[in-house]
Design a protein around this motif. Sequence first.
Motif, PDB file in Angstrom:
ATOM      1  N   VAL A  50       0.836  -1.207   0.000  1.00  0.00           N
ATOM      2  CA  VAL A  50       0.000   0.000   0.000  1.00  0.00           C
ATOM      3  C   VAL A  50       0.866   1.250   0.000  1.00  0.00           C
ATOM      4  O   VAL A  50       0.589   2.226  -0.716  1.00  0.00           O
ATOM      5  N   GLN A  51       1.938   1.233   0.786  1.00  0.00           N
ATOM      6  CA  GLN A  51       2.817   2.405   0.852  1.00  0.00           C
ATOM      7  C   GLN A  51       3.522   2.636  -0.485  1.00  0.00           C
ATOM      8  O   GLN A  51       3.679   3.789  -0.929  1.00  0.00           O
ATOM      9  N   ALA A  52       3.957   1.570  -1.148  1.00  0.00           N
ATOM     10  CA  ALA A  52       4.611   1.714  -2.452  1.00  0.00           C
ATOM     11  C   ALA A  52       3.643   2.295  -3.472  1.00  0.00           C
ATOM     12  O   ALA A  52       4.001   3.186  -4.254  1.00  0.00           O
ATOM     13  N   ALA A  53       2.409   1.791  -3.469  1.00  0.00           N
ATOM     14  CA  ALA A  53       1.401   2.293  -4.409  1.00  0.00           C
ATOM     15  C   ALA A  53       1.089   3.758  -4.131  1.00  0.00           C
ATOM     16  O   ALA A  53       0.967   4.572  -5.057  1.00  0.00           O
ATOM     17  N   ARG A  54       0.968   4.108  -2.857  1.00  0.00           N
ATOM     18  CA  ARG A  54       0.680   5.491  -2.495  1.00  0.00           C
ATOM     19  C   ARG A  54       1.853   6.405  -2.847  1.00  0.00           C
ATOM     20  O   ARG A  54       1.668   7.529  -3.332  1.00  0.00           O
ATOM     21  N   SER A  55       3.065   5.929  -2.614  1.00  0.00           N
ATOM     22  CA  SER A  55       4.255   6.728  -2.892  1.00  0.00           C
ATOM     23  C   SER A  55       4.348   7.076  -4.371  1.00  0.00           C
ATOM     24  O   SER A  55       4.728   8.196  -4.734  1.00  0.00           O
ATOM     25  N   CYS A  56       4.011   6.130  -5.224  1.00  0.00           N
ATOM     26  CA  CYS A  56       4.037   6.392  -6.661  1.00  0.00           C
ATOM     27  C   CYS A  56       3.100   7.552  -6.997  1.00  0.00           C
ATOM     28  O   CYS A  56       3.494   8.529  -7.644  1.00  0.00           O
ATOM     29  N   LYS A  57       1.877   7.465  -6.536  1.00  0.00           N
ATOM     30  CA  LYS A  57       0.871   8.489  -6.830  1.00  0.00           C
ATOM     31  C   LYS A  57       1.261   9.845  -6.236  1.00  0.00           C
ATOM     32  O   LYS A  57       1.193  10.881  -6.906  1.00  0.00           O
ATOM     33  N   GLN A  58       1.673   9.847  -4.977  1.00  0.00           N
ATOM     34  CA  GLN A  58       1.969  11.109  -4.289  1.00  0.00           C
ATOM     35  C   GLN A  58       3.199  11.797  -4.867  1.00  0.00           C
ATOM     36  O   GLN A  58       3.246  13.030  -4.937  1.00  0.00           O
ATOM     37  N   ASN A  59       4.189  11.030  -5.278  1.00  0.00           N
ATOM     38  CA  ASN A  59       5.392  11.651  -5.830  1.00  0.00           C
ATOM     39  C   ASN A  59       5.141  12.253  -7.200  1.00  0.00           C
ATOM     40  O   ASN A  59       5.765  13.256  -7.564  1.00  0.00           O
ATOM     41  N   ILE A  60       4.240  11.655  -7.970  1.00  0.00           N
ATOM     42  CA  ILE A  60       3.851  12.275  -9.243  1.00  0.00           C
ATOM     43  C   ILE A  60       3.196  13.627  -8.971  1.00  0.00           C
ATOM     44  O   ILE A  60       3.505  14.633  -9.617  1.00  0.00           O
ATOM     45  N   ALA A  61       2.286  13.650  -7.996  1.00  0.00           N
ATOM     46  CA  ALA A  61       1.590  14.889  -7.651  1.00  0.00           C
ATOM     47  C   ALA A  61       2.560  15.941  -7.124  1.00  0.00           C
ATOM     48  O   ALA A  61       2.531  17.109  -7.543  1.00  0.00           O
ATOM     49  N   GLU A  62       3.431  15.547  -6.207  1.00  0.00           N
ATOM     50  CA  GLU A  62       4.366  16.493  -5.604  1.00  0.00           C
ATOM     51  C   GLU A  62       5.364  17.008  -6.632  1.00  0.00           C
ATOM     52  O   GLU A  62       5.720  18.194  -6.638  1.00  0.00           O
ATOM     53  N   GLY A  63       5.815  16.124  -7.532  1.00  0.00           N
ATOM     54  CA  GLY A  63       6.740  16.548  -8.573  1.00  0.00           C
ATOM     55  C   GLY A  63       6.110  17.568  -9.502  1.00  0.00           C
ATOM     56  O   GLY A  63       6.739  18.551  -9.902  1.00  0.00           O
ATOM     57  N   SER A  64       4.845  17.350  -9.844  1.00  0.00           N
ATOM     58  CA  SER A  64       4.129  18.293 -10.700  1.00  0.00           C
ATOM     59  C   SER A  64       3.991  19.653 -10.024  1.00  0.00           C
ATOM     60  O   SER A  64       4.175  20.699 -10.647  1.00  0.00           O
ATOM     61  N   ALA A  65       3.684  19.647  -8.727  1.00  0.00           N
ATOM     62  CA  ALA A  65       3.529  20.903  -7.989  1.00  0.00           C
ATOM     63  C   ALA A  65       4.850  21.651  -7.870  1.00  0.00           C
ATOM     64  O   ALA A  65       4.884  22.889  -7.889  1.00  0.00           O
ATOM     65  N   ALA A  66       5.959  20.903  -7.753  1.00  0.00           N
ATOM     66  CA  ALA A  66       7.273  21.530  -7.567  1.00  0.00           C
ATOM     67  C   ALA A  66       7.892  22.010  -8.868  1.00  0.00           C
ATOM     68  O   ALA A  66       8.856  22.785  -8.849  1.00  0.00           O
ATOM     69  N   SER A  67       7.360  21.572 -10.004  1.00  0.00           N
ATOM     70  CA  SER A  67       8.005  21.826 -11.291  1.00  0.00           C
ATOM     71  C   SER A  67       8.070  23.308 -11.641  1.00  0.00           C
ATOM     72  O   SER A  67       8.912  23.719 -12.433  1.00  0.00           O
ATOM     73  N   GLY A  68       7.191  24.122 -11.047  1.00  0.00           N
ATOM     74  CA  GLY A  68       7.204  25.543 -11.363  1.00  0.00           C
ATOM     75  C   GLY A  68       8.485  26.238 -10.958  1.00  0.00           C
ATOM     76  O   GLY A  68       8.951  27.151 -11.635  1.00  0.00           O
ATOM     77  N   THR A  69       9.071  25.812  -9.844  1.00  0.00           N
ATOM     78  CA  THR A  69      10.284  26.449  -9.346  1.00  0.00           C
ATOM     79  C   THR A  69      11.510  25.551  -9.416  1.00  0.00           C
ATOM     80  O   THR A  69      12.642  26.055  -9.395  1.00  0.00           O
ATOM     81  N   SER A  70      11.326  24.246  -9.482  1.00  0.00           N
ATOM     82  CA  SER A  70      12.494  23.354  -9.447  1.00  0.00           C
ATOM     83  C   SER A  70      12.296  22.146 -10.355  1.00  0.00           C
ATOM     84  O   SER A  70      11.617  21.182  -9.981  1.00  0.00           O
ATOM     85  N   LYS A  71      12.895  22.207 -11.527  1.00  0.00           N
ATOM     86  CA  LYS A  71      12.868  21.049 -12.419  1.00  0.00           C
ATOM     87  C   LYS A  71      13.680  19.902 -11.837  1.00  0.00           C
ATOM     88  O   LYS A  71      13.376  18.724 -12.079  1.00  0.00           O
ATOM     89  N   GLU A  72      14.721  20.234 -11.057  1.00  0.00           N
ATOM     90  CA  GLU A  72      15.513  19.181 -10.418  1.00  0.00           C
ATOM     91  C   GLU A  72      14.651  18.352  -9.468  1.00  0.00           C
ATOM     92  O   GLU A  72      14.716  17.121  -9.470  1.00  0.00           O
ATOM     93  N   THR A  73      13.846  19.050  -8.656  1.00  0.00           N
ATOM     94  CA  THR A  73      12.966  18.352  -7.722  1.00  0.00           C
ATOM     95  C   THR A  73      11.936  17.521  -8.456  1.00  0.00           C
ATOM     96  O   THR A  73      11.626  16.394  -8.055  1.00  0.00           O
TER      97      THR A  73
END
Length: 229
Positions: A50-73
Amino acid sequence: MPDIPKIVLPHGGYRNLIVYKKSDVIYQGTVMFCRRFLPARGDRTVDQMVQAARSCKQNIAEGSAASGTSKETEIRLTNVARATLDELIEDYCDWLKAHNSVIWTATDEKSRAARGFAVRNADWENWKPLFTTRPHETLANLMLTVCHQTRYLLDKMIERQEEDFKKFGGVRERMHAARTAIRAEDWDKGLYSRLDGAKTATELDARAAEMRSAITRTIASIKRRKGWA
């Protein structure tokens, strides 16, 4: 007027991405799979899957949110999403093996049907009815199918993010470029104002000659300081 680059790039909107929708299918499906076929207590596999499945989804979301200021993140988090998906794939394969169940091959008719269904259906509501009726072998293989498709999409996403980083750079680079453009604009305005303020053609030529002389002296000074003269 110089083109002033944006510091904060367009970002977000991840809920509309096919890869995010598929990651949501993976998370919701994994939760229901574990509820049906794994013990409620005493098995760490449940938490891990469950944690692996959640991590996949949440990291996609967090990466998208961070992309405005940090492409590295963004790139780093997308890679984390992909890595946790690999972990989940291993968990499903291990579970099938431990329960003497078949892992469908790529040429299996069931596998082809599963790939077609996964391509056509990216929303969880289309998957949910399956998880209340289908046997564990079918559901585990369906999860493997959508995991593999999502991993492929994440690979393509990472490639595009790398190209965006090459094109736009990091936030510090964009901040520097924006400030440089503003200073150039201010200098252009000041230069034009000084020249335009001349009362006669002779005065205009004199002011231009004075500026050229000052620039020549500045260039010579820079060359001496850097040892180029």
